[in-house]
Write a protein that holds these residues in place. Sequence first.
Motif, short mmCIF file in Angstrom:
data_model
loop_
_atom_site.label_atom_id
_atom_site.label_comp_id
_atom_site.label_asym_id
_atom_site.label_seq_id
_atom_site.Cartn_x
_atom_site.Cartn_y
_atom_site.Cartn_z
N LYS A 194 -6.36 61.75 17.13
CA LYS A 194 -7.41 62.20 18.05
C LYS A 194 -8.79 61.79 17.53
CE LYS A 194 -4.49 64.69 20.48
NZ LYS A 194 -4.07 64.40 21.83
N ILE A 195 -9.69 61.57 18.49
CA ILE A 195 -11.10 61.39 18.14
C ILE A 195 -11.80 62.70 18.51
CG2 ILE A 195 -13.20 60.08 18.58
CD1 ILE A 195 -11.42 57.71 19.38
N VAL A 196 -12.37 63.37 17.53
CA VAL A 196 -13.06 64.65 17.78
C VAL A 196 -14.56 64.39 17.74
CG1 VAL A 196 -13.35 67.02 16.99
CG2 VAL A 196 -11.13 65.89 16.73
N VAL A 197 -15.18 64.56 18.89
CA VAL A 197 -16.59 64.17 19.04
C VAL A 197 -17.46 65.42 19.11
CG1 VAL A 197 -18.20 62.83 20.42
CG2 VAL A 197 -15.76 62.25 20.46
N ASP A 198 -18.44 65.51 18.21
CA ASP A 198 -19.34 66.65 18.28
C ASP A 198 -20.55 66.33 19.15
OD1 ASP A 198 -20.57 69.09 17.83
OD2 ASP A 198 -21.91 68.08 16.42
N LYS A 199 -20.72 67.11 20.22
CA LYS A 199 -21.88 66.95 21.10
C LYS A 199 -22.87 68.10 20.92
CE LYS A 199 -21.79 64.05 24.99
NZ LYS A 199 -22.97 63.40 24.44
N SER A 200 -22.41 69.20 20.36
CA SER A 200 -23.32 70.33 20.13
C SER A 200 -24.39 69.91 19.14
CB SER A 200 -22.55 71.51 19.54
OG SER A 200 -21.50 71.91 20.39
N THR A 201 -25.57 70.53 19.24
CA THR A 201 -26.64 70.22 18.29
C THR A 201 -26.36 70.96 16.99
OG1 THR A 201 -28.19 69.91 20.07
CG2 THR A 201 -29.12 70.37 17.89
N CYS A 207 -4.74 71.28 10.11
CA CYS A 207 -3.81 70.50 10.94
C CYS A 207 -2.44 70.44 10.26
CB CYS A 207 -4.37 69.09 11.16
SG CYS A 207 -3.25 68.09 12.13
N LYS A 208 -1.53 71.23 10.78
CA LYS A 208 -0.19 71.29 10.16
C LYS A 208 0.56 69.98 10.35
CE LYS A 208 0.68 76.16 9.74
NZ LYS A 208 -0.08 76.90 10.75
N ALA A 209 0.34 69.33 11.49
CA ALA A 209 1.07 68.09 11.82
C ALA A 209 0.64 66.92 10.92
CB ALA A 209 0.88 67.74 13.28
N LYS A 210 -0.49 67.09 10.21
CA LYS A 210 -1.00 66.06 9.29
C LYS A 210 -1.13 64.69 9.98
CE LYS A 210 -1.38 68.92 5.88
NZ LYS A 210 -2.66 69.61 5.93
N VAL A 211 -1.64 64.70 11.21
CA VAL A 211 -1.85 63.43 11.91
C VAL A 211 -3.25 62.89 11.60
CG1 VAL A 211 -0.25 63.84 13.81
CG2 VAL A 211 -2.60 64.72 13.97
N GLU A 212 -3.46 61.62 11.89
CA GLU A 212 -4.78 61.03 11.61
C GLU A 212 -5.77 61.44 12.70
OE1 GLU A 212 -4.46 56.85 11.01
OE2 GLU A 212 -3.35 57.10 9.15
N PHE A 213 -7.04 61.43 12.33
CA PHE A 213 -8.10 61.75 13.31
C PHE A 213 -9.41 61.16 12.82
CE2 PHE A 213 -8.33 64.98 10.07
CZ PHE A 213 -9.69 65.21 9.92
N ARG A 264 -12.93 52.75 13.37
CA ARG A 264 -11.78 52.97 14.25
C ARG A 264 -12.11 53.60 15.62
NH1 ARG A 264 -6.14 56.06 12.57
NH2 ARG A 264 -5.04 55.68 14.51
N PRO A 265 -12.98 54.64 15.68
CA PRO A 265 -13.22 55.26 17.00
C PRO A 265 -14.27 54.53 17.85
CG PRO A 265 -14.34 56.51 15.29
CD PRO A 265 -13.64 55.38 14.60
N VAL A 266 -14.91 53.48 17.30
CA VAL A 266 -16.07 52.89 17.99
C VAL A 266 -15.68 52.26 19.34
CG1 VAL A 266 -17.88 51.11 17.85
CG2 VAL A 266 -17.39 52.55 15.86
N ALA A 267 -14.58 51.53 19.38
CA ALA A 267 -14.20 50.85 20.63
C ALA A 267 -13.96 51.87 21.74
CB ALA A 267 -12.96 50.00 20.39
N ALA A 268 -13.27 52.96 21.40
CA ALA A 268 -12.98 53.98 22.42
C ALA A 268 -14.28 54.63 22.90
CB ALA A 268 -12.03 55.03 21.85
N MET A 269 -15.19 54.89 21.98
CA MET A 269 -16.46 55.52 22.37
C MET A 269 -17.27 54.58 23.27
SD MET A 269 -16.45 58.56 21.24
CE MET A 269 -18.13 59.06 21.63
N LYS A 270 -17.18 53.28 22.96
CA LYS A 270 -17.88 52.28 23.80
C LYS A 270 -17.31 52.30 25.21
CE LYS A 270 -19.99 48.81 20.91
NZ LYS A 270 -19.71 47.75 19.96
N GLU A 271 -15.99 52.42 25.28
CA GLU A 271 -15.32 52.44 26.59
C GLU A 271 -15.73 53.69 27.39
OE1 GLU A 271 -11.12 51.67 26.12
OE2 GLU A 271 -10.78 52.10 28.25
#
Length: 429
Positions: free
Chosen positions: A114-121, A138-144, A176-183
């Motif tokens: 997952k990409i977790v994006v903070d928008k709050s100030t 994160c129990k599942a130990k997945v990447e983010f 890694r998250p840059v392309a998705a954020m651009k999209e």
Amino acid sequence: MRLTIIGTGYVGLVTGACFAEVGHHVVCVDSDASKIQTLQQGGIPIYEPGLEELVRKNAAAGRLSFTTSTADGVAQSDIIFIAVPTPPLPDGAVDLSFIEKVAREIAAAMTSYKIVVDKSTVPVKTGEKVAETIKRYCKAKVEFDVVSNPEFLREGFAVEDLMKPDRVVVGVKSQRPVAAMKEVYAPFNAPFIVTDINSAELIKHASNSFLALKISYINALSVICEATGGNVQEVAHGMGMDARIGRRFLDASLGFGGSCFPKDLSAFIKIAEQVGYDFTLLKAVQQINAAQMDRFVKKISDTLWVLKDKTIGVLGLAFKQNTDDIRMSPAIELCQRLQKQGAKLRVYDPKAMEKAKTVLQDVTYVEDMDQVAEGCDALVVATEWEQFKKLDLERARKELTHPILFDGRNLFDPVEMERLGFIYKSIGR
Ligand code: UGA
């Protein structure tokens, strides 16, 4: 793209609606069940121009949905935006408990990247804390990846600001998250800036503090103008023609308010203190802002002398135009200060009266701006609503016991007001 937004306040809801409007599929999450129910039934919990239409249209098109379940929201998208409140603590620091709680909830629900994006100030270095928290819970130990993506929306113009941003700032630790954020932001055609996370967080606090500084600068100049016979609007116009300065946010006023500038200034001063820097410049911005209100109240009491049992009409309760938001509203503060001196108030705001009723009692709420002046000893403009410029001034002059108008937002022309027979006192003119 499938996007999830956690928090449906001014920022989250506008962001969700605008993302849906450009074609993304958006799930908005909020822990407040009654708010989610209102939204699911086509209602809007806040007033923001253009928002209602966007929410209705995109919900009907199946691109915008609402839920109280963070787990659902996390399951449905790979990009999760956090847009929860970050209220001030009594010492000026920021309460990050909502952010921390949401980070834990996201962590618990994650079963894939997952990409977790903070928008709050948030204060600088919050992104690092969010990443640590997610890793821990994160129990599942997945990447983010954690991304900082500050918002620059003005309330009252939030839809416009989001649809046509001056820039999109994205703070990342890896590419890694840059392309998705651009999209995500491609449909908005805005300059796209990639920085490290700390810089992105600083850009937000630095921008708001600078805008507040601009307002305090012009407010300080308004004092000099009043003392020397200058006109602050002409000074602002002349300064603003210099492209390096710019005319915007140089409107002298009875002070800035709202849920952002006062809070963000205190937070930035606190952050500076924590890293060993005394940000005296920003402390001066706060002092000038407070003094501007004091000066305006004094202007009223100097003119009317004793306020006890005088009736004053107040136009505007929201902290600025085009909103129903009264958080840290200078207009509300002004009303309370006038009340403290014993004045009776007749008040009007196009959108903020319902919210004002929760904090402002023992005043007469008037439904029509042209009726506010009836029987008043003076009229005050406290919020810069465009429609106040259309006030029936002839009628107001006749209905006031004395034709005195204090304009905390410089909405009227002093020469014209004098011609109409008003004793007219504004800011820095
Ligand atoms: C502010 C920023 O302008 C946004 O870019 C930012 O995203 C937002 O905070 C936020 O952090 O969420 P906002 O608080 O909605 O937006 O309202 P502004 O339009 O900035 O006005 C703030 C206060 O300054 C109001 O009380 C307004 O009346 C006052 N103001 C503004 C002045 O007194 N003079 C001016 O020239 C401009």
